[in-house]
Scaffold this motif. Sequence first.
Motif, PDB file in Angstrom:
ATOM      1  N   LEU A 106       0.865  -1.322   0.028  1.00  0.00           N
ATOM      2  CA  LEU A 106       0.094   0.014  -0.042  1.00  0.00           C
ATOM      3  C   LEU A 106       0.941   1.363   0.112  1.00  0.00           C
ATOM      4  O   LEU A 106       0.380   2.276  -0.362  1.00  0.00           O
ATOM      5  CB  LEU A 106      -1.014   0.010   1.315  1.00  0.00           C
ATOM      6  N   ARG A 108       3.543   1.425  -1.614  1.00  0.00           N
ATOM      7  CA  ARG A 108       4.144   1.197  -3.049  1.00  0.00           C
ATOM      8  C   ARG A 108       5.859   1.036  -2.892  1.00  0.00           C
ATOM      9  O   ARG A 108       6.375   1.588  -3.550  1.00  0.00           O
ATOM     10  CB  ARG A 108       3.982   2.509  -3.648  1.00  0.00           C
ATOM     11  N   THR A 252      -6.084   4.399  -1.317  1.00  0.00           N
ATOM     12  CA  THR A 252      -6.166   3.083  -2.146  1.00  0.00           C
ATOM     13  C   THR A 252      -6.933   2.155  -1.574  1.00  0.00           C
ATOM     14  O   THR A 252      -7.435   1.400  -2.546  1.00  0.00           O
ATOM     15  CB  THR A 252      -4.403   2.532  -1.744  1.00  0.00           C
TER      16      THR A 252
END
Length: 384
Positions: A106, A108, A252
């Motif tokens: 989450l 990245r 997200t």
Amino acid sequence: MGLADLRALPYPWDTLGDVTALARSHPDGMVDLSVGTPVDPTPDVVRDALAAASDAHAYPLTAGTPALREAVAAWFARRRGVPGLDPAGVLPTIGSKELVGLLPSLLRLGAGDVVVHPAVAYPTYDVGARLAGATALPADDVDEWAGRADVRLVWVNSPSNPTGAVADVDHLRRVVDAARRIGAVVVSDECYALLPWVDGLRIPSLLDPEVTGGDLTGLLVAYSLSKQSNLAGYRAAFVAGDPALVADLLATRKHLGMIVPRPVQEAMRVALGDDEHVARQRAVYGRRRDVLLGALTASGWAVDHSEAGLYLWARPAEPAPAATGRDLVARLAALGILAGPGEFYGVAGAGHVRIALTASDDAIAMAAARLRAAAAQRRTGTVA
Ligand SMILES: Cc1ncc(COP(=O)(O)O)c(C=O)c1O
């Protein structure tokens, strides 16, 4: 880059077939102390809140209801010494395991990024790093990663699963200072914080102003109601701290539908406002801990740390050369007691077993009696 394939990674608790069969073959049956799953009822006050919210025709808010977010902020102020938490910095999660496993993704993170976690640790920190394609670095000493630009996420777990060790303000401050210098995020998993065993012990939150200096940038706490409130089946947890980081995660998670059901949000809100059931449950675990700890130490085991939390991190009191955690688990399984091998928690865990306090009073008493009987037999020479 997509998520890594974890299918070939063995799930630790699925690898206990042989010792489980051995423990099950005990004439009086197996006492399972291997998994920390709560066995006591969910408190009525929480069940009533769930039932009262069971008309849930509309989609719930991924961010959580304003009332839940405020309840989390109020709980931090009341129970964790963290006043003034911004409710915008609170996000419910579907239990905390998914958050632990998904956080590197989450955020990245990916190839070339490093995720630090405790040397002996809940395995999902490592799993989360793998899933993202990042590299996990087991390390307790800040000096092992300080100054490294590739370190992007640092996990703290206090009180620790499996050891029950507690990080003090000084240690947390050193972690935060080192992480800030390299721009890494620090997340502290604190789900055993309300289960202390040492009188007067302070279990500071990562978000404590003495740790943060009043600046929550880059800092999060993960918390779960599974254990303290017997809500493991509700999947009730949250992450809280830096509002900017929480907004990033929320963006997200909204796309993915990672939403805590509305009745569970209500149950959480009520559970967080009720300290009485938490105290009652802690007293129950405290008694079970006394029984097991007494039996273990009377029968040739030593327990390390155990300052807080739901596990006893045990090893033979007399050094047993080359005894792996699995060997020790087999030794206990011969008494019909199933524990977790220390290797589940990393290579540094070999030589220990993790014994959970999450069994009924009767089961704990039975395990203690078997340990004491085996020790007595060894003393009188009736057993090798
Ligand atoms: C340290 C730690 N973090 C997270 C979890 C996950 O808890 P849950 O997913 O039930 O919230 C556990 C469960 O045992 C744990 O020990």
